[in-house]
Design a protein around this motif. Structure first.
Motif, PDB file in Angstrom:
ATOM      1  N   TRP B 240     -57.586  31.874   0.192  1.00  0.00           N
ATOM      2  CA  TRP B 240     -56.363  31.953   0.742  1.00  0.00           C
ATOM      3  C   TRP B 240     -55.969  33.540   1.039  1.00  0.00           C
ATOM      4  O   TRP B 240     -56.549  34.733   0.099  1.00  0.00           O
ATOM      5  CB  TRP B 240     -54.977  31.886  -0.203  1.00  0.00           C
ATOM      6  N   LEU B 241     -55.780  34.029   1.535  1.00  0.00           N
ATOM      7  CA  LEU B 241     -55.740  35.334   2.750  1.00  0.00           C
ATOM      8  C   LEU B 241     -54.342  35.497   1.733  1.00  0.00           C
ATOM      9  O   LEU B 241     -53.900  35.244   1.198  1.00  0.00           O
ATOM     10  CB  LEU B 241     -54.532  36.157   3.897  1.00  0.00           C
ATOM     11  N   PHE B 289     -52.341  31.188   7.825  1.00  0.00           N
ATOM     12  CA  PHE B 289     -52.601  30.866   6.187  1.00  0.00           C
ATOM     13  C   PHE B 289     -52.983  29.778   6.115  1.00  0.00           C
ATOM     14  O   PHE B 289     -54.131  29.557   5.267  1.00  0.00           O
ATOM     15  CB  PHE B 289     -51.517  31.095   5.486  1.00  0.00           C
ATOM     16  N   ARG B 350     -58.874  32.911  14.817  1.00  0.00           N
ATOM     17  CA  ARG B 350     -58.413  33.909  13.956  1.00  0.00           C
ATOM     18  C   ARG B 350     -58.627  35.169  14.959  1.00  0.00           C
ATOM     19  O   ARG B 350     -58.811  36.811  14.188  1.00  0.00           O
ATOM     20  CB  ARG B 350     -59.829  34.431  13.315  1.00  0.00           C
ATOM     21  N   GLN B 352     -55.896  37.858  15.770  1.00  0.00           N
ATOM     22  CA  GLN B 352     -55.005  39.457  15.890  1.00  0.00           C
ATOM     23  C   GLN B 352     -54.596  39.432  17.753  1.00  0.00           C
ATOM     24  O   GLN B 352     -55.134  40.079  17.987  1.00  0.00           O
ATOM     25  CB  GLN B 352     -54.711  40.146  14.895  1.00  0.00           C
ATOM     26  N   TYR B 353     -52.973  39.672  17.514  1.00  0.00           N
ATOM     27  CA  TYR B 353     -53.026  39.776  19.116  1.00  0.00           C
ATOM     28  C   TYR B 353     -52.770  41.309  19.409  1.00  0.00           C
ATOM     29  O   TYR B 353     -51.941  41.808  19.106  1.00  0.00           O
ATOM     30  CB  TYR B 353     -50.930  39.138  19.402  1.00  0.00           C
ATOM     31  N   SER B 354     -53.728  41.201  20.452  1.00  0.00           N
ATOM     32  CA  SER B 354     -54.126  43.198  21.621  1.00  0.00           C
ATOM     33  C   SER B 354     -54.430  43.062  22.455  1.00  0.00           C
ATOM     34  O   SER B 354     -54.196  41.699  23.054  1.00  0.00           O
ATOM     35  CB  SER B 354     -55.224  43.471  20.345  1.00  0.00           C
ATOM     36  N   ASN B 376     -48.908  42.269  14.052  1.00  0.00           N
ATOM     37  CA  ASN B 376     -48.855  41.736  13.159  1.00  0.00           C
ATOM     38  C   ASN B 376     -48.490  39.843  13.654  1.00  0.00           C
ATOM     39  O   ASN B 376     -47.415  39.046  13.388  1.00  0.00           O
ATOM     40  CB  ASN B 376     -47.590  41.526  12.385  1.00  0.00           C
ATOM     41  N   GLN B 377     -49.325  39.153  15.143  1.00  0.00           N
ATOM     42  CA  GLN B 377     -49.203  38.215  14.618  1.00  0.00           C
ATOM     43  C   GLN B 377     -50.452  38.108  15.400  1.00  0.00           C
ATOM     44  O   GLN B 377     -51.225  37.926  15.752  1.00  0.00           O
ATOM     45  CB  GLN B 377     -48.265  38.161  16.204  1.00  0.00           C
ATOM     46  N   PHE B 378     -51.042  36.531  15.325  1.00  0.00           N
ATOM     47  CA  PHE B 378     -52.261  35.947  15.341  1.00  0.00           C
ATOM     48  C   PHE B 378     -51.994  34.710  17.037  1.00  0.00           C
ATOM     49  O   PHE B 378     -50.726  34.203  16.972  1.00  0.00           O
ATOM     50  CB  PHE B 378     -52.141  34.519  14.220  1.00  0.00           C
ATOM     51  N   GLN B 401     -46.320  34.810  14.259  1.00  0.00           N
ATOM     52  CA  GLN B 401     -46.397  35.899  13.021  1.00  0.00           C
ATOM     53  C   GLN B 401     -46.858  34.308  11.786  1.00  0.00           C
ATOM     54  O   GLN B 401     -47.172  33.343  11.812  1.00  0.00           O
ATOM     55  CB  GLN B 401     -45.395  36.048  12.154  1.00  0.00           C
ATOM     56  N   ALA B 402     -48.226  34.628  11.264  1.00  0.00           N
ATOM     57  CA  ALA B 402     -48.799  34.556  10.244  1.00  0.00           C
ATOM     58  C   ALA B 402     -48.430  33.411   9.309  1.00  0.00           C
ATOM     59  O   ALA B 402     -48.913  31.837   9.018  1.00  0.00           O
ATOM     60  CB  ALA B 402     -49.667  35.026   9.212  1.00  0.00           C
ATOM     61  N   ASP B 416     -70.363  29.910  12.577  1.00  0.00           N
ATOM     62  CA  ASP B 416     -71.574  30.332  13.609  1.00  0.00           C
ATOM     63  C   ASP B 416     -72.898  29.791  14.188  1.00  0.00           C
ATOM     64  O   ASP B 416     -73.206  28.647  12.842  1.00  0.00           O
ATOM     65  CB  ASP B 416     -71.579  32.209  12.989  1.00  0.00           C
TER      66      ASP B 416
ATOM     67  N   ASP C 243     -41.403  45.358  16.358  1.00  0.00           N
ATOM     68  CA  ASP C 243     -40.994  45.730  14.634  1.00  0.00           C
ATOM     69  C   ASP C 243     -41.174  46.949  14.318  1.00  0.00           C
ATOM     70  O   ASP C 243     -40.573  47.122  13.514  1.00  0.00           O
ATOM     71  CB  ASP C 243     -42.427  44.988  14.402  1.00  0.00           C
ATOM     72  N   ARG C 350     -55.355  50.698  17.679  1.00  0.00           N
ATOM     73  CA  ARG C 350     -55.167  49.720  18.213  1.00  0.00           C
ATOM     74  C   ARG C 350     -56.208  47.966  17.233  1.00  0.00           C
ATOM     75  O   ARG C 350     -55.127  47.205  18.067  1.00  0.00           O
ATOM     76  CB  ARG C 350     -54.974  49.667  20.065  1.00  0.00           C
ATOM     77  N   GLN C 352     -56.334  45.701  15.448  1.00  0.00           N
ATOM     78  CA  GLN C 352     -55.856  44.926  13.709  1.00  0.00           C
ATOM     79  C   GLN C 352     -57.154  44.282  13.135  1.00  0.00           C
ATOM     80  O   GLN C 352     -58.412  43.855  13.342  1.00  0.00           O
ATOM     81  CB  GLN C 352     -55.054  43.681  14.055  1.00  0.00           C
ATOM     82  N   SER C 354     -60.165  42.543  11.613  1.00  0.00           N
ATOM     83  CA  SER C 354     -60.651  41.281  11.623  1.00  0.00           C
ATOM     84  C   SER C 354     -62.043  41.760  11.335  1.00  0.00           C
ATOM     85  O   SER C 354     -62.181  42.505  11.520  1.00  0.00           O
ATOM     86  CB  SER C 354     -60.836  40.903  12.887  1.00  0.00           C
ATOM     87  N   GLN C 358     -70.246  36.994  12.659  1.00  0.00           N
ATOM     88  CA  GLN C 358     -70.888  36.487  11.463  1.00  0.00           C
ATOM     89  C   GLN C 358     -71.044  37.423  10.927  1.00  0.00           C
ATOM     90  O   GLN C 358     -71.644  37.170   9.861  1.00  0.00           O
ATOM     91  CB  GLN C 358     -72.003  36.662  12.535  1.00  0.00           C
ATOM     92  N   LYS C 372     -59.854  38.789   2.323  1.00  0.00           N
ATOM     93  CA  LYS C 372     -58.637  38.246   2.307  1.00  0.00           C
ATOM     94  C   LYS C 372     -57.704  39.606   2.623  1.00  0.00           C
ATOM     95  O   LYS C 372     -56.224  39.044   2.519  1.00  0.00           O
ATOM     96  CB  LYS C 372     -58.974  37.811   0.453  1.00  0.00           C
ATOM     97  N   CYS C 375     -55.484  40.141   8.041  1.00  0.00           N
ATOM     98  CA  CYS C 375     -54.316  39.489   7.999  1.00  0.00           C
ATOM     99  C   CYS C 375     -53.517  40.837   8.314  1.00  0.00           C
ATOM    100  O   CYS C 375     -53.257  41.472   7.427  1.00  0.00           O
ATOM    101  CB  CYS C 375     -53.600  38.476   7.071  1.00  0.00           C
ATOM    102  N   ASN C 376     -52.270  41.336   9.246  1.00  0.00           N
ATOM    103  CA  ASN C 376     -51.660  42.337   9.394  1.00  0.00           C
ATOM    104  C   ASN C 376     -51.771  43.782   8.974  1.00  0.00           C
ATOM    105  O   ASN C 376     -51.062  44.306   8.395  1.00  0.00           O
ATOM    106  CB  ASN C 376     -50.055  41.115   8.830  1.00  0.00           C
TER     107      ASN C 376
END
Lengths: 418, 418, 418, 418
Positions: B240-241, B289, B350, B352-354, B376-378, B401-402, B416, C243, C350, C352, C354, C358, C372, C375-376
């Motif tokens: 887990w994260l 998650f 994986r 994140q929303y950018s 903070n969104q995926f 959100q996660a 990969d 947010d 800007r 996030q 990640s 690879q 881990k 995220c966020n």
């Protein structure tokens, strides 16, 4: 069908009347108004309709009707409020998350249970215990009638669209006369007296030693409370209980629950919509914290619940009992159960909700009715404008938490005579 | 009425169809189902009905219809979701506290705005900006159609009474074939291409250097995820994260959102009611998650959003482009907009929303549509079973959100190629 | 004692120096300053002293020293931060609730572990894995040196008594020159290059397609940010992420973390006490939300982390590479590891946080070091005034949550070249 | 220096003794133990040291010493607990976030104020008001001595390292004898009597009508409570107040505060470290909720505060007053102030903390001492093992919230005689 005895016949008549009144109270509502729960303490009206019905099903039909099959087994959990002894129940804050059963389905539930209760009564098979539970269920439903008014008012007030319960026009209140009534030191009898119904918490009637006191004959008006507010008393720690001061600051409390200040004028949300604040009307919808702070600001105090019971009981027969004021002859005073009052607001007392000496909770299923709430609540006395007429007694002990305001609560001041 | 140009005629046709579909989606609901908001992120269906209507009123009628008088001035605040530039709005968590306006009143609102939009279109006075906003409004309403399915499912699932959206019977899913599709290293073009409508966040189309990767051709099934659960992976920190582990522990998460374990069997709540878990069905309603933990448990990984866009775009014309796999000749790959997919679940990436390189938000009123949520969104890709048919594009960037799970989210694994 | 090989000798020297520096950083503190934890993210200094020591005990002595007996078995739980694979650990928010072990006891712990590490090194029994873990432990302790400065500053700032870390006098900053540096479109190599130490998250070095951009050669100053504040931008939703706007309103954020406004003047709390705000100094201690809002207000944007790595790597050898700006010849750019910068503030990107293409997490015990947390979090680049000198690299990826402000975070602006 | 009058001389002697005792109580602590505040209600010991000193500075030196200059003006805010009338104060939950002033600085503060108070007394300029405030300050510091024991115990217990206040060995408790003492119905005098010091809340002495009751002569032991626990009473709603049931479930309460169950045995954390639970020892550190549930489980009840005052007052001179038990002759009973008890635990009463009839709060600065806390607290009576010897009186009203447990609270059972 044979002839029912008087008491049972009377119970049936009252049952039918009370059940109908509940439905009548909800008539002005739209279907959507029955569903929402804007805060945890305000239940959806459809829940009240079902819960009061569940009470009769659970405590009477399930127990006294042979081979009874529940209307819907899931209702047992859904509409139990807090009776742990009869099984698990839906958590209170979730009531407004449940769209089903629908209002129509609950109407069917009411009709079905009514039919079975009527049949049970008509078959004159009602034992004493069942009759007692039926009577309690009627009183219970009357309590929920008052709760319905409280909750409906709160629900409608939350709408950002202007919404009112009634469109009738209100006449203005007259200036109340403010005189004081004094009671002498001595032993008084407190608690329910007589054969009529009362809850366990009003019993047993018992002696209480009372010091001399006076009670104001009128309740505090909006105008009087506005003076407190305009003295910036909401910002002066010295008037407030420690918990009250924290509450005022945490929730940024600046006026009674339904007051608002728009363009230089004060308004009050009422069941008749948003109206200009009537300064002569009784102040209503305030917390214990505000009531206590107001009394401190006045250099007076809130009455104890004994004092208010003595006062309320005196409103009819004080004149015929001139000796009551005599400190030298303390005696047991017997309140008169007859009630000619037109009570307006429940008045906060400084008494925290505790058992009377030698208190015994109801036996059996209703054991949980009152005793388990005797913690962190203050007693209110006197009834209010939405209390059903034949539900109120002078010995009636209402109780709420110090910060609660959505009931029709107000202030009647008292002072010591030294 | 003169003849409209083709584009506008087409818009009108689509407008009418989309507006009707929204109403059709709600047909199985009872009036009470339209009102509740069991958690803040799930809006009452009646709010969706009104908000999608408000969008057309606020951004088109108010701006482009001369002397327009709002249907109800208070709706401007009530049904604005988050557009700060057009005024204050009701806080999202309060939507379920408002019983008014009623569903009937909102139906009237829809009918009234529809009539005026039709008139505006029919008067062929639509400038380019208005046409663009109308098209956006149609897409916006389609987004809310998917939200309606999500919210209705959640609302019905909260009822303790068994409640379902449809009573149709479901056939069983077939065992999916699990093969991998590989893509070579090189520069790929990512983002919306062509003249058709897209949101600002899908633009501009841009080059992205991509390392070689493979994507699984089938999404993860309930059966595969059950193996993860039965390996006690919800209790093993290593998968887990850090935030995910805290989430699992704080909320005591032990299975996907709508799963339940009763008497030794797993069930899944669906729009068709509570059904035994179909192990061949795609896994759905999981958080980022859980998706990430599952991929770790498999020693695989979630794809990036570029990878998923490349994969999705390839599902039709990969065969005609055999050179794509050749690492030695990286080239720009042009996804084909045609979509023959029947997508089942939105797949977590994986990424994140950018913003894309050189991203520009929409000008004007819709500036707030996407950019302000890039935190903070995926991203999820691929559409799902309740995504309206002509709404989806391969470049479509969905984001949550996660920890969120009430959308139709699932897993497509990647790895990969090194 | 035999002669150690060069690398090990060098490691020992660095180990001793870094361990001493940690102690030196804490010299100005009173015993009481070591104990408190005013917010969960700020750890008591005594915890840092112990945790950095635990790292060497847990990952080196326990594994590589035969028959090692822990200094105190309970420290294993107390001073593990978040490594789930080596057992349970004390919850982070509880660190400030623990008065024991005392600072003196922790000093003993440090001395004891140091002696054993020195012995282990001196016995030249260090395998490659142990040497790598030792090096990582040194870097780890340097990270905590920066955290110590952050936490000490926060702790001292909370005292209502005026408290400062140093009483030295500060000279005033010069007005920075504000010019822009432009980089051409093309493929760039990003990530750690070379044999020196780096964390797993900086690897592998990989190609990234970059569009043309410019970066401002000076970071944003207090004066520039004051203009933003004085434009009431904290009250204008249009500049803020969704947010961010919620954060500003929920916590009533009105200025950077250590700013205060007293009698018409702005002050900044610093390690040198409360000082009048120096308008030429770099802005520091702001959240991502504030950084992003400021960039929007300027009609500019924050750089991506690739852009900032390219920029930072260019600060030495850009001049010798004039072709870099030529869009027509994109090429791989190799950053130079040598660092002549005197970085002042970590700059928000800007991007996030990640994994790189690879990406592989460290094997074994340190597997949990970085991955881990992906995220966020947003990446910051560039190092700051309290980053240890030989700790920083241009490829270094620092990361914090969007609302965090107690690190030395600032702004370097960027823009597209189109 | 002239000769002081007796009363003042006595006050000075007591002042010096009490001030020294406070310091002595803290002797076993490490410097770090003085700083932490693991929960809001537990203050750092250094705060107690300073606050009790501030009391003398604020209420005596500032008022009665000419041209007095405060030791440090910021201490006025830092060490005011809740007296709103003398200015703002640091919020209680922040006390543990403040590392400064240090323990040494607070020691200096104590020494400085002591010197000035001694001088003020020695100059025999003490007016009656000052003498009263000095006496109150001494009692106030004694209250904080008990709080110090409570807070130190809690603080040391939070350490995950084994930590104890004293290493002395404890002897085992004897099995208590369990007999009941009965009191007859009638009027009793309640409240403080005599010339000695008492707080305002113990006054005025007043008549109270009491029904016949019995009190158990021994307090509940660990062994008795273990039987309750082993009957799974923590999981049976029927014994609990509604608020208590919520509390048990929300916080997963399963045993008294300092109990723990390790490898099949029960232990109790004490000031002497973690010891096997002594079944004959008085039960201590329980909430009102637990006390009330235990009484219900026993089919008994908690006493009212009047009952406990009557009982406690009787422990010396009951034998000389045989008529007390006679129901036919109710009379005023005068408690004897002399206290030969060796009280072990404060006993919860079922009485919520309310003003006595004709209660008047202290005038002036100490007006806030008691009255503003008369809300949502229950009264405890009887003193405990860490109550300073000459501080306790039978009329003493201690009060805590129903869920609080860190004071030395226990149970003495009562029952009605009907």
């Amino acid at each position: 069908m044979t002839i029912l005895n008087n008491h049972i016949q009377q119970l049936l008549t009252r049952y039918l009347a009370v059940r109908q009144t509940t439905v009548d109270i909800c008539k002005p509502l739209q279907n959507e108004d029955f569903v929402v729960q804007p805060v945890a303490e305000v239940s959806p009206p459809k829940w009240h309709l079902a819960h009061t019905t569940w009470f009769f099903e659970e405590f009477i039909l399930c127990k006294f009707q042979k081979n009874y099959v529940r209307f819907n087994p899931q209702y047992s959990k859904l509409f139990n409020s807090y009776y742990k002894s009869v099984g698990i129940h839906t958590a209170q804050p979730n009531r407004g998350n449940l769209s089903r059963p629908t209002v129509n389905e609950i109407d069917e539930y009411r009709a079905n249970i009514d039919a079975q209760i009527i049949k049970l009564i008509s078959d004159h098979t009602l034992c004493d215990e069942a009759a007692f539970l039926l009577e309690t269920g009627i009183h219970h439903e009357q309590q929920h009638q008052e709760l319905l008014f409280m909750d409906i008012k709160y629900i409608l007030s939350c709408n950002e669209l202007e919404t009112c319960y009634s469109t009738a026009e209100l006449s203005h209140a007259h200036t109340p006369q403010s005189s004081w009534k004094t009671f002498g030191e001595g032993l008084y009898a407190i608690g329910h007296d007589g054969e009529n119904f009362s809850y366990d918490n009003e019993q047993p009637r018992h002696k209480n030693y009372q010091y001399a006191f006076s009670v104001c004959e009128s309740v505090v008006t909006n105008g009087e409370f506005l003076a407190f507010l305009q003295d910036n008393a909401y910002y002066k720690a010295q008037y407030w209980l420690s918990d009250g001061w924290n509450w005022v600051n945490q929730y940024q409390i600046k006026c009674p629950l339904y007051w608002s200040y728009v363009d230089g004028k004060w308004y009050e949300y009422t069941l008749y919509g948003l109206l200009p604040l009537d300064l002569n009307n009784p102040l209503v919808h305030i917390s214990y914290f505000e009531a206590d702070a107001f009394a401190n600001w006045k250099n007076l105090r809130l009455p104890t619940e004994s004092e208010l019971e003595i006062y309320l009981s005196s409103t009819q027969n004080m004149r015929s009992d001139p000796k009551l004021n005599t400190i030298s002859s303390p005696k047991i005073y017997h309140p008169n159960a007859a009630n000619a009052l037109s009570p307006q607001v429940w008045c906060w007392t400084r008494s925290q909700y505790s058992p009377y000496p030698q208190y015994k909770a109801f036996d059996g299923a209703l054991n949980e009715y009152n005793g388990k709430f005797m913690c962190n609540q203050f007693v209110l006395r006197g009834g209010c404008i939405v209390t059903p007429d034949n539900h109120y007694r002078h010995s009636y002990r209402n109780f709420y938490q110090a910060q609660q305001r959505w009931m029709f609560s107000g202030i009647r001041l008292a002072k010591d005579i030294i």
